[in-house]
Scaffold this active site. Sequence first.
Site, PDB file in Angstrom:
ATOM      1  N   ASP A 198     -26.455  11.744  20.577  1.00  0.00           N
ATOM      2  CA  ASP A 198     -25.789  11.326  19.201  1.00  0.00           C
ATOM      3  C   ASP A 198     -24.554  10.359  19.690  1.00  0.00           C
ATOM      4  OD1 ASP A 198     -25.357  11.998  16.658  1.00  0.00           O
ATOM      5  OD2 ASP A 198     -23.768  13.699  17.221  1.00  0.00           O
ATOM      6  N   ASP A 215     -18.787  15.149  23.374  1.00  0.00           N
ATOM      7  CA  ASP A 215     -19.728  15.931  22.659  1.00  0.00           C
ATOM      8  C   ASP A 215     -21.178  15.702  22.908  1.00  0.00           C
ATOM      9  OD1 ASP A 215     -20.621  17.692  20.833  1.00  0.00           O
ATOM     10  OD2 ASP A 215     -19.881  16.693  19.031  1.00  0.00           O
TER      11      ASP A 215
END
EC number: 2.7.11.1
Length: 326
Positions: A198, A215
């Site tokens: 991502d 993340d």
Amino acid sequence: MTDFSFTGLTPDLIMDALEAVDVWPDTGLLALNSYENRVYQFAADGKRYVAKFYRPQRWSDQQILEEHSFLAELKEAEIPVVAPLALGDTTLAEHSGFRFSLFPSVGGRALEADQDEHLFQLGRQVGRMHMVGKRTPFVHRPSLFSLTDLEQATEQLRDCALIPDSMRLPFFTILDLVVARLGDLDLTRYDSIRLHGDCHVGNLLWRDDSLTLVDFDDCRQGPAIQDLWMMLSGERHHQVAQLDTLIDGYEEFATFNAAELKLIEPLRAWRIIQYMAWLAKRWDDPAFPRSFGWFAEAAYWERQVLALKEQFAALDEEPLRLQPGY
């Protein structure tokens, strides 16, 4: 019915969970911008930390720990990432049914994709990350794309009551055409490595001329291009220039397979569908109607019909090509 929400995750429970692992906050909890999980910043002993509470039933313990193991490998290789802190003999704790981890808080500003220096540094960092990612595959984490995922996302949208009746025929007509094309997407023909998964500007922090990747919650197994294509935007010649800068940095550490360029538009189409299905699936979480109210508006679905038509046309365009010399 399985509860995938955060019902019961109160401030008192969060504080109790932290204290149960001998972390004693000196400040209150500041909720950070996260929707899939719940993330809170606080200070303790003069340092800033982030507590991440995982959405129930989304990932298994093995899948979360596999993410943590990947981060540990990257940190050991001196690649700037934010790895979870040890909580006793593990990095994943549980309290009252909620699993959580603790991370050091890292500041910075978002990477600027229109800056060549930023793109070059990102290419270098992704190249270094992929060299680690190639060492061993994920065992528990899923692959980036599968026909089962595509089918489930499509069914989630068919069950979505927010799509206006007047828009269902045009929306599903073009959606089905795109889905049919994605049914031919075979990622097994390409090298599969551990990915960030991502890698967009919101997960890239720039500070003091250093880039940190954050993340890794969506880290998966797949082709290298997944961690590069989201930086490309604008007209075709702009995207070619951006891509060349990224690959210049990338190839200081890893070899890029130019054949993967043909995956960019199919992966972009998959992300469009995946994002809509994610919003539909999470709509019962009160945080989603508050933050994504436009998802329930007819104008949104009109725009999505247009976006899918444009993406369907893009699937037939010639893939981007690196400039001569690659």
